[in-house]
Scaffold this active site. Structure first.
Site, mmCIF file in Angstrom:
data_model
loop_
_atom_site.group_PDB
_atom_site.id
_atom_site.type_symbol
_atom_site.label_atom_id
_atom_site.label_comp_id
_atom_site.label_asym_id
_atom_site.label_seq_id
_atom_site.Cartn_x
_atom_site.Cartn_y
_atom_site.Cartn_z
ATOM 1 N N ASN A 1 40.567 28.039 3.028
ATOM 2 C CA ASN A 1 41.050 27.123 4.066
ATOM 3 C C ASN A 1 42.533 26.811 3.901
ATOM 4 O O ASN A 1 43.275 26.764 4.887
ATOM 5 C CB ASN A 1 40.248 25.816 4.048
ATOM 6 C CG ASN A 1 38.907 25.967 4.745
ATOM 7 O OD1 ASN A 1 38.626 26.986 5.360
ATOM 8 N ND2 ASN A 1 38.065 24.940 4.642
ATOM 9 N N ARG B 1 35.869 33.198 12.364
ATOM 10 C CA ARG B 1 35.502 32.199 11.362
ATOM 11 C C ARG B 1 34.143 31.626 11.750
ATOM 12 O O ARG B 1 33.843 31.495 12.936
ATOM 13 C CB ARG B 1 36.532 31.062 11.308
ATOM 14 C CG ARG B 1 37.965 31.492 11.040
ATOM 15 C CD ARG B 1 38.166 32.175 9.726
ATOM 16 N NE ARG B 1 37.585 31.435 8.620
ATOM 17 C CZ ARG B 1 37.318 31.972 7.432
ATOM 18 N NH1 ARG B 1 37.554 33.244 7.216
ATOM 19 N NH2 ARG B 1 36.806 31.243 6.472
ATOM 20 N N GLU C 1 35.809 28.497 -0.644
ATOM 21 C CA GLU C 1 35.946 27.913 0.704
ATOM 22 C C GLU C 1 37.228 27.088 0.815
ATOM 23 O O GLU C 1 37.977 27.212 1.785
ATOM 24 C CB GLU C 1 34.739 27.024 1.025
ATOM 25 C CG GLU C 1 33.388 27.746 1.092
ATOM 26 C CD GLU C 1 33.288 28.756 2.220
ATOM 27 O OE1 GLU C 1 34.179 28.799 3.096
ATOM 28 O OE2 GLU C 1 32.305 29.531 2.225
HETATM 29 N N1 LIG Z 1 43.491 23.132 4.298
HETATM 30 C C1 LIG Z 1 43.406 22.998 5.625
HETATM 31 N N2 LIG Z 1 44.515 22.805 6.381
HETATM 32 C C2 LIG Z 1 44.430 22.670 7.728
HETATM 33 N N3 LIG Z 1 43.281 22.715 8.418
HETATM 34 C C3 LIG Z 1 42.136 22.872 7.733
HETATM 35 C C4 LIG Z 1 42.130 23.033 6.310
HETATM 36 N N4 LIG Z 1 40.843 23.175 5.905
HETATM 37 C C5 LIG Z 1 40.094 23.107 7.018
HETATM 38 N N5 LIG Z 1 40.840 22.934 8.122
HETATM 39 C C6 LIG Z 1 40.353 22.787 9.510
HETATM 40 O O1 LIG Z 1 38.959 22.532 9.451
HETATM 41 C C7 LIG Z 1 38.241 23.508 10.215
HETATM 42 C C8 LIG Z 1 36.864 23.756 9.610
HETATM 43 O O2 LIG Z 1 36.954 24.383 8.337
HETATM 44 P P1 LIG Z 1 35.727 25.246 7.820
HETATM 45 O O3 LIG Z 1 34.505 24.401 7.891
HETATM 46 O O4 LIG Z 1 36.090 25.814 6.499
HETATM 47 O O5 LIG Z 1 35.579 26.413 8.911
HETATM 48 P P2 LIG Z 1 36.446 27.740 9.158
HETATM 49 O O6 LIG Z 1 37.306 27.988 7.951
HETATM 50 O O7 LIG Z 1 35.431 28.796 9.337
HETATM 51 O O8 LIG Z 1 37.271 27.495 10.390
HETATM 52 C C9 LIG Z 1 39.149 24.718 10.251
HETATM 53 O O9 LIG Z 1 38.873 25.547 11.344
HETATM 54 C C10 LIG Z 1 40.531 24.062 10.336
HETATM 55 O O10 LIG Z 1 40.821 23.663 11.660
HETATM 56 MG MG LIG Z 2 36.778 27.735 5.994
#
Ligand SMILES: Nc1ncnc2c1ncn2[C@@H]1O[C@H](COP(=O)(O)OP(=O)(O)O)[C@@H](O)[C@H]1O
Ligand SMILES: [Mg+2]
Lengths: 142, 114
Positions: A52, A106, A48
């Site tokens: 991300n 997502r 995960e």
């Molecule tokens: N490493 C990262 N850099 C920038 N934004 C991030 C990062 N990790 C998470 N995010 C933000 O947090 C949100 C939620 O992440 P997550 O719970 O993994 O859901 P998803 O990946 O399905 O969008 C993402 O949609 C993004 O906007």
């Molecule tokens: Mg994610």
């Protein structure tokens, strides 16, 4: 706290690397004698965080993802770092079902999965600078 | 990444092989969508026997296909789900949307009853 073992992995933000990154961390954590279930929890949480970094941090462009794992006693600390876009509102990002990329199908459940599978998850992020995820899990051998 | 297809009447059984993560989900999505567009199945069963690992990217893919099939009034199910995949589905509340059955026979029977 005394560090018993440590590893560092750095790779280009390519989705091909997601699979080997989670496998490498799982192999490193295996020295703590986790159950199969605990090991797949670690694997999933790493998957995960790395995903991300690649899709949100670097928005599928070029950049390096760094993973550091440290073993301290019967616990592991896993750090996943990118120097990408960063997160504006960390609290909102951590909410279940929140995603900034619904057009990519997502689920918005990445942070929820990390929080469920690890004992503790810390998010450090600055827009334009990058994001660091720190996750902790301890393995109690009975 | 490989998805094999099989039909029982108007029910498509999609047997996914390998990990379902962000890397593999593009290919899975494309293959599934081509098949759905071409053959227009009524119901869909995901055979997860060969999937040892899935993360939340996979949840997005399964939900996306659910919306297509359910939007046309069809039923959707999962069979032969391994423990890691089952847990991720539970955390994401997927089992409330996509029921899990032991095997093909059981899934088809339940789809018919609805
Ligand atoms: N490493 C990262 N850099 C920038 N934004 C991030 C990062 N990790 C998470 N995010 C933000 O947090 C949100 C939620 O992440 P997550 O719970 O993994 O859901 P998803 O990946 O399905 O969008 C993402 O949609 C993004 O906007
Ligand atoms: Mg994610």
């Amino acid at each position: 706290m005394k560090i018993d073992n440590e590893m560092k992995l750095e790779f280009l933000s390519r989705s091909q690397n997601e699979s080997f990154a989670r496998s490498v961390v799982a192999a490193f954590v295996a020295q703590l004698d986790p159950t199969i279930e605990e090991l797949s929890e670690v694997k999933t949480a790493v998957s995960e965080a790395v995903t991300n970094a690649i899709i949100h941090g670097y928005e599928c462009g070029n950049g390096n993802v760094v993973i550091i794992a440290r073993i301290i006693g019967d616990s592991v600390e896993i750090v996943v770092q990118d120097q990408g876009k960063g997160i504006d509102d960390i609290e909102a990002a951590r909410q279940p079902l929140y995603t900034s990329k619904p057009e990519l199908e997502r689920s918005g459940m990445g942070f929820t999965v990390m929080e469920t599978f690890m004992d503790q998850v810390e998010v450090e992020s600055q827009p334009g600078i990058g994001t660091t995820i720190r996750m902790y899990k301890s393995f109690k051998t009975e | 990444m490989n998805v094999a297809f099989e039909y029982v009447n108007k029910t498509l059984i999609a047997r996914i092989e390998g990990d379902i993560d962000h890397h593999s989900c593009d290919a899975i999505r494309k293959r599934m969508d081509n098949e759905i567009l071409e053959k227009n199945p009524r119901n869909l069963i995901f055979d997860m026997d060969m999937v040892g690992f899935m993360d939340s990217s996979g949840i997005g893919v399964l939900l996306g296909r659910y919306k297509q099939i359910a939007g046309q009034g069809g039923k959707i199910a999962m069979i032969k789900v391994k423990p890691q995949v089952k847990r991720i589905c539970e955390i994401c509340g997927l089992q409330k949307i996509i029921p899990v059955y032991q095997d093909k026979r059981q899934a088809i029977e339940n789809i018919k009853e609805c």
